[in-house]
Design an enzyme around this catalytic site. Structure first.
Site: not given
Length: 341
Positions: A205, A231-233, A251
């Site tokens: 995350d 991190g950043d997905f 969503h």
């Protein structure tokens, strides 16, 4: 004229009731904020005692609890004495499956205000939250860490509910390394690691969330088996997992960002990996489903949307994934399984 029976409510009366149904939500939010369920404890208490303990007006609290008791939240066992019901129990802070943090998050004034301006979203197709606050949902939380903490607590409540439903519906005993993408505080990964002692997990995350996840997992005694990575997905996802999970994530994002997330997961997967998406899958037509209202939340607060199975399959095809199955759970969520093409 014959008397109107309970099944023969005229449409105008039913509409009147529906227009006022938001009062139930507002009362639930208020008693959660006050901590009434915590003070109620395990035996009936007089409303005067509850009011004194929660800093509220006795008569006003009585009227609120009487209204909630009429829909099964609390029960008035003797005049002005209230006890918890199974629904009211979920508003306690100290019980498994507590929904108190979620109720307080739902009641955030910034969030509530966005819903009162839903007509902006209907007219423009854009989130009313951005229109009201001058920045998007995620940026707002980054600038208001106290609200971000409340959001994370609410999502932890969701993770516990989702985890329980997933455990009951999908066997993960063969997993060696599970990567929980967007795993928040690590509640779901921790729940699964406790259920499957042979499983290792990685919670991925944003860096600002990692300390909360590490603290939660340390308290649960799972630090050795569950690692946390920041991190950043939208940029990349850690490689090496045999099972990837996107729980209550998809969503939140529009199709373009969803495909980016799925492609990044696909890049991290090997040929034998699988992806589990835990999310609401909307039925077609007029079939009732909670996700159809969650979809309005997404429209108002974010740029995401709830999706049908066909819409998930279309995203998979764009990301190099193949839909394997959609498995319902005991909650409103389903487990959608995909593998690399």
């Amino acid at each position: 004229m014959p008397a109107v029976g309970p099944g023969d409510v005229p449409p105008a009366v039913r509409m009147y009731e529906m227009l006022y149904s938001s009062l139930v939500s507002q009362l639930l939010i208020a008693v959660a904020e006050l901590g009434v369920a915590d003070e109620a404890g395990d035996s009936p208490r007089h409303v005067d005692e509850l009011a004194a303990a929660t800093g509220s007006d006795s008569n006003a609290l009585y009227r609120a609890l009487r209204a909630l008791a009429s829909v099964g939240v609390f029960t008035e066992v003797t005049p002005r004495h209230f006890a918890l019901t199974p629904l009211a129990e979920t508003l306690r802070s100290d019980v498994p499956g507590s929904m108190r943090d979620l109720a307080r998050y739902v009641g955030m004034p910034e969030r509530q205000r966005a819903f009162t301006h839903v007509i902006h979203s209907l007219r423009t197709g854009k989130p009313s939250f951005d229109h009201l606050h001058g920045q998007d949902w995620w940026s707002y939380f980054a600038d208001h860490p106290e609200l971000g903490a409340l959001f994370n607590g609410a999502m932890s409540s969701m993770s516990r509910m989702v985890g329980s439903a997933t455990l009951d519906s999908y066997d993960l005993s063969d997993v060696n390394l599970l990567v929980d993408v967007g795993g928040g505080r690590g509640v779901l990964a921790g729940t699964l690691a406790e259920r499957y002692p042979g499983m290792r997990a990685l919670v991925f995350d944003l860096p600002r969330v990692v300390p909360e996840a590490e603290a939660h997992l340390k308290a649960a005694g799972l630090s050795e088996r569950v690692q946390c990575v920041g991190g950043d997905f939208l940029d990349s996802v850690p490689a090496g997992g045999d099972t990837y999970v996107l729980s209550w994530i998809m969503h939140d994002w529009d199709d373009a960002d969803s495909v980016t997330i799925l492609r990044n997961v696909r890049k991290a997967m090997d040929a034998r990996s699988r992806l589990l998406i835990i999310d609401e899958v909307l039925p077609e037509g007029d079939v009732p489903h909670f996700g159809k209202f969650e979809d309005i939340v997404m429209m108002t607060l974010l740029t995401g949307q709830s999706r049908t199975e066909a819409e998930f399959v279309a995203l998979f095809e764009r990301a190099g994934l193949r839909h394997v199955e959609t498995r319902p759970t005991s909650s409103s969520m389903s487990v959608i399984v995909a593998t690399p093409v």
